[in-house]
Design a protein around this motif. Sequence first.
Motif, PDB file in Angstrom:
ATOM      1  N   ASP A 256       4.887   2.663 -15.966  1.00 10.80           N
ATOM      2  CA  ASP A 256       3.759   3.773 -16.430  1.00 10.80           C
ATOM      3  C   ASP A 256       3.241   2.918 -17.404  1.00 10.80           C
ATOM      4  O   ASP A 256       3.033   3.448 -18.730  1.00 10.80           O
ATOM      5  CB  ASP A 256       4.085   5.081 -16.858  1.00 10.80           C
ATOM      6  N   TYR A 257       2.155   1.960 -17.258  1.00  4.16           N
ATOM      7  CA  TYR A 257       1.534   1.516 -18.150  1.00  4.16           C
ATOM      8  C   TYR A 257       0.161   1.848 -18.249  1.00  4.16           C
ATOM      9  O   TYR A 257      -0.567   2.107 -17.174  1.00  4.16           O
ATOM     10  CB  TYR A 257       1.482  -0.177 -17.923  1.00  4.16           C
ATOM     11  N   GLU A 258      -0.600   1.876 -19.222  1.00  5.54           N
ATOM     12  CA  GLU A 258      -1.915   2.242 -19.304  1.00  5.54           C
ATOM     13  C   GLU A 258      -2.998   1.448 -18.634  1.00  5.54           C
ATOM     14  O   GLU A 258      -2.835   0.395 -18.556  1.00  5.54           O
ATOM     15  CB  GLU A 258      -2.227   2.354 -21.106  1.00  5.54           C
ATOM     16  N   GLY A 259      -3.459   2.157 -17.990  1.00  2.23           N
ATOM     17  CA  GLY A 259      -4.546   1.468 -16.974  1.00  2.23           C
ATOM     18  C   GLY A 259      -4.262   0.916 -15.728  1.00  2.23           C
ATOM     19  O   GLY A 259      -4.947   0.437 -14.909  1.00  2.23           O
ATOM     20  N   LYS A 260      -3.023   1.151 -15.555  1.00  2.00           N
ATOM     21  CA  LYS A 260      -2.298   0.931 -14.108  1.00  2.00           C
ATOM     22  C   LYS A 260      -1.537   1.998 -13.359  1.00  2.00           C
ATOM     23  O   LYS A 260      -1.444   3.106 -14.035  1.00  2.00           O
ATOM     24  CB  LYS A 260      -1.269  -0.204 -14.363  1.00  2.00           C
ATOM     25  N   ALA A 261      -1.439   1.832 -12.127  1.00  4.48           N
ATOM     26  CA  ALA A 261      -0.713   2.867 -11.325  1.00  4.48           C
ATOM     27  C   ALA A 261       0.491   3.387 -12.011  1.00  4.48           C
ATOM     28  O   ALA A 261       1.196   2.473 -12.292  1.00  4.48           O
ATOM     29  CB  ALA A 261      -0.527   2.397  -9.834  1.00  4.48           C
ATOM     30  N   ASN A 262       0.973   4.425 -11.871  1.00  2.00           N
ATOM     31  CA  ASN A 262       2.236   5.147 -11.966  1.00  2.00           C
ATOM     32  C   ASN A 262       3.223   5.101 -10.863  1.00  2.00           C
ATOM     33  O   ASN A 262       2.666   5.425  -9.650  1.00  2.00           O
ATOM     34  CB  ASN A 262       1.949   6.540 -12.545  1.00  2.00           C
ATOM     35  N   LEU A 263       4.320   4.305 -11.022  1.00  2.00           N
ATOM     36  CA  LEU A 263       5.271   3.941  -9.989  1.00  2.00           C
ATOM     37  C   LEU A 263       6.603   4.484 -10.252  1.00  2.00           C
ATOM     38  O   LEU A 263       7.078   4.203 -11.254  1.00  2.00           O
ATOM     39  CB  LEU A 263       5.121   2.398  -9.678  1.00  2.00           C
ATOM     40  N   THR A 264       7.007   5.076  -9.315  1.00  2.00           N
ATOM     41  CA  THR A 264       8.616   5.633  -9.162  1.00  2.00           C
ATOM     42  C   THR A 264       9.139   4.866  -8.371  1.00  2.00           C
ATOM     43  O   THR A 264       8.834   5.282  -6.906  1.00  2.00           O
ATOM     44  CB  THR A 264       8.886   7.034  -9.327  1.00  2.00           C
ATOM     45  N   THR A 265      10.360   4.207  -8.368  1.00  2.00           N
ATOM     46  CA  THR A 265      10.750   3.135  -6.960  1.00  2.00           C
ATOM     47  C   THR A 265      12.305   3.585  -7.088  1.00  2.00           C
ATOM     48  O   THR A 265      13.050   3.540  -7.991  1.00  2.00           O
ATOM     49  CB  THR A 265      10.706   1.838  -7.413  1.00  2.00           C
ATOM     50  N   LEU A 266      12.755   3.942  -5.812  1.00  2.00           N
ATOM     51  CA  LEU A 266      14.013   4.662  -5.652  1.00  2.00           C
ATOM     52  C   LEU A 266      14.944   3.526  -4.890  1.00  2.00           C
ATOM     53  O   LEU A 266      14.651   3.087  -4.017  1.00  2.00           O
ATOM     54  CB  LEU A 266      14.270   5.954  -5.225  1.00  2.00           C
ATOM     55  N   VAL A 267      16.240   3.315  -5.872  1.00  2.00           N
ATOM     56  CA  VAL A 267      17.149   2.110  -5.193  1.00  2.00           C
ATOM     57  C   VAL A 267      18.355   2.877  -4.477  1.00  2.00           C
ATOM     58  O   VAL A 267      18.701   2.728  -3.585  1.00  2.00           O
ATOM     59  CB  VAL A 267      17.535   1.461  -6.190  1.00  2.00           C
ATOM     60  N   GLN A 268      18.669   3.945  -5.380  1.00  2.00           N
ATOM     61  CA  GLN A 268      19.869   4.660  -4.856  1.00  2.00           C
ATOM     62  C   GLN A 268      19.690   6.319  -5.393  1.00  2.00           C
ATOM     63  O   GLN A 268      19.125   6.753  -6.100  1.00  2.00           O
ATOM     64  CB  GLN A 268      21.329   4.168  -4.989  1.00  2.00           C
ATOM     65  N   GLY A 269      20.261   7.213  -4.219  1.00  2.00           N
ATOM     66  CA  GLY A 269      20.482   8.674  -4.613  1.00  2.00           C
ATOM     67  C   GLY A 269      18.887   9.153  -3.972  1.00  2.00           C
ATOM     68  O   GLY A 269      18.501   8.897  -3.112  1.00  2.00           O
ATOM     69  N   ARG A 270      18.486  10.302  -4.802  1.00  2.00           N
ATOM     70  CA  ARG A 270      17.472  11.062  -4.502  1.00  2.00           C
ATOM     71  C   ARG A 270      16.619  11.601  -5.718  1.00  2.00           C
ATOM     72  O   ARG A 270      17.365  12.040  -6.682  1.00  2.00           O
ATOM     73  CB  ARG A 270      17.837  12.269  -3.556  1.00  2.00           C
ATOM     74  N   VAL A 271      15.602  11.405  -5.766  1.00  2.00           N
ATOM     75  CA  VAL A 271      14.636  12.147  -7.048  1.00  2.00           C
ATOM     76  C   VAL A 271      13.608  12.859  -6.657  1.00  2.00           C
ATOM     77  O   VAL A 271      12.744  12.569  -5.311  1.00  2.00           O
ATOM     78  CB  VAL A 271      14.362  10.945  -7.649  1.00  2.00           C
ATOM     79  N   ALA A 272      13.333  13.711  -7.330  1.00  2.00           N
ATOM     80  CA  ALA A 272      11.883  14.706  -7.262  1.00  2.00           C
ATOM     81  C   ALA A 272      10.970  14.121  -8.338  1.00  2.00           C
ATOM     82  O   ALA A 272      11.078  14.247  -9.433  1.00  2.00           O
ATOM     83  CB  ALA A 272      12.130  16.040  -7.416  1.00  2.00           C
ATOM     84  N   VAL A 273       9.617  13.744  -7.860  1.00  2.00           N
ATOM     85  CA  VAL A 273       8.626  13.516  -8.674  1.00  2.00           C
ATOM     86  C   VAL A 273       7.653  14.463  -8.820  1.00  2.00           C
ATOM     87  O   VAL A 273       6.863  14.869  -7.561  1.00  2.00           O
ATOM     88  CB  VAL A 273       7.985  12.036  -8.152  1.00  2.00           C
ATOM     89  N   CYS A 274       7.088  14.865  -9.941  1.00  2.00           N
ATOM     90  CA  CYS A 274       6.112  15.857  -9.894  1.00  2.00           C
ATOM     91  C   CYS A 274       5.138  15.329 -10.650  1.00  2.00           C
ATOM     92  O   CYS A 274       5.035  14.899 -11.734  1.00  2.00           O
ATOM     93  CB  CYS A 274       6.636  17.108 -10.746  1.00  2.00           C
ATOM     94  N   ASP A 275       3.914  15.464 -10.031  1.00  2.00           N
ATOM     95  CA  ASP A 275       2.617  14.681 -10.532  1.00  2.00           C
ATOM     96  C   ASP A 275       1.776  15.765 -11.484  1.00  2.00           C
ATOM     97  O   ASP A 275       2.310  16.975 -11.899  1.00  2.00           O
ATOM     98  CB  ASP A 275       1.838  14.172  -9.772  1.00  2.00           C
ATOM     99  N   SER A 276       0.593  15.194 -12.176  1.00  2.00           N
ATOM    100  CA  SER A 276      -0.022  15.963 -13.008  1.00  2.00           C
ATOM    101  C   SER A 276      -0.748  17.252 -12.216  1.00  2.00           C
ATOM    102  O   SER A 276      -1.010  18.216 -13.258  1.00  2.00           O
ATOM    103  CB  SER A 276      -1.365  14.959 -13.744  1.00  2.00           C
ATOM    104  N   MET A 277      -0.769  17.343 -10.917  1.00  2.00           N
ATOM    105  CA  MET A 277      -1.254  18.610 -10.163  1.00  2.00           C
ATOM    106  C   MET A 277      -0.052  19.276  -9.822  1.00  2.00           C
ATOM    107  O   MET A 277      -0.357  20.467  -9.097  1.00  2.00           O
ATOM    108  CB  MET A 277      -1.931  18.054  -8.937  1.00  2.00           C
ATOM    109  N   ASN A 278       1.100  19.264 -10.461  1.00  2.00           N
ATOM    110  CA  ASN A 278       2.175  20.069 -10.272  1.00  2.00           C
ATOM    111  C   ASN A 278       2.983  19.924  -9.101  1.00  2.00           C
ATOM    112  O   ASN A 278       3.516  21.107  -8.129  1.00  2.00           O
ATOM    113  CB  ASN A 278       1.999  21.447 -10.612  1.00  2.00           C
ATOM    114  N   LYS A 279       2.198  18.915  -8.157  1.00  2.00           N
ATOM    115  CA  LYS A 279       3.043  18.776  -6.736  1.00  2.00           C
ATOM    116  C   LYS A 279       4.326  17.925  -6.783  1.00  2.00           C
ATOM    117  O   LYS A 279       4.114  16.725  -7.271  1.00  2.00           O
ATOM    118  CB  LYS A 279       1.787  18.127  -5.691  1.00  2.00           C
ATOM    119  N   SER A 280       5.281  18.497  -6.123  1.00  2.00           N
ATOM    120  CA  SER A 280       6.329  17.741  -6.164  1.00  2.00           C
ATOM    121  C   SER A 280       6.775  17.043  -4.559  1.00  2.00           C
ATOM    122  O   SER A 280       6.451  17.198  -3.741  1.00  2.00           O
ATOM    123  CB  SER A 280       7.533  18.741  -6.208  1.00  2.00           C
TER     124      SER A 280
END
Length: 387
Positions: A256-280
């Motif tokens: 999450d660097y300023e001016g660049k795309a926000n990335l969440t990359t999953l290697v193991q397990g499971r995650v839920a990502v909620c964006d600024s529009m509250n969509k999960s």
Amino acid sequence: MDKGFEIADIIVAFIKGDATPEQIVRLDEWQNESDENKRLFVSLLDETNFDLQVRVRKELNIEKAFNQVKSRKRTHDRRFKRVWQLSLVASLALLVVVSSVMLYKGREAGVKSEIDQGVISGGTNKALLTLSTGKQILLDKQDTLLQSDITRIRVASDKGVTYESIDGDSLIQLAYNTMEIPPRAEFQLVLSDGTKVWLNAGSKLRYPERFVGDERQVELNGEAYFDVVHDEKAPFIVKTSRSTITVLGTEFGVRDYEGKANLTTLVQGRVAVCDSMNKSYVIYPGQQVIIDERGTTVEDVETAYFTSWKDGYFTFNQATLGDIMDELSQWYDFDCFFTNTTVTNLRLTARLKKYDDINVLLDILSDTGDVCFSRKGRAITVTEISR
């Protein structure tokens, strides 16, 4: 001003690092006029070729050479007038550039810094730790033991920072620490629950000295890799400027660097990502959530391209040269200049060792045959090679 001398002056300014934005645009236009112009410019940036030109220039008389060129020009038929004028322009430009830069180098020789002759090495383990009291501590290779009322903090040169909870102490409110990683550095820490965190250059993590209650929450700016200890009763939450990631126990990377795309990359397990529009978005291993100006998307990816930095590598898969040099500059702390706008969009695939000297990495990138690099101190110039 004659076009040849105009371009020569601009090239001199570019090599000296004094070119204005308008001059750089003009230089870009001139290169795009012909392949000959591009080859001439590349040859002038080549250090070996440049030194040869300087040695030849020392034996030249500019006025005599100029007169010889004019004399040869008059012997040609008018049918070749335009072609010869272009050759004259290139010849004069070359003379002026070599002459001017030679004088510039001579003036600078007495104050030339050691870095011009040395190497640009990669980063190291370093961080600035701000305790809940406001006290700041620079963490590097020295082993340290710190202790607050609720936590023992161990700093080991080979393992980073480890937080150990002190049993039996009551906690009225959370006490937060902040770890900041400067450019040309990275650092590791183990949070009080045993979760391991790798922090990349230019990153900041805010976290409690000890987790309490029914959630474990940290705040990230920059890039980190998390190996989260499983706890069904207390999900682990990472908050960034554009997302909230919730996990129980897993391994994943967040950028999450300023001016660049926000990335969440999953290697193991499971995650839920909620964006600024509250969509999960729930993702699985090998998937990535991308949040940028276009919105939020989920893609299948090869995770190593986004997480190998913690293992000592830069791994790029058809990445633009602009993005590659941007990431390298953050680790090696250099200024990068592109001779034209198209070269930034060239796409390359490479796996590079983070702790090699920058010259080694540039040699690997130049082996593609598409680009060449010239370096003066901590300034690196990138030029596209015409095929």
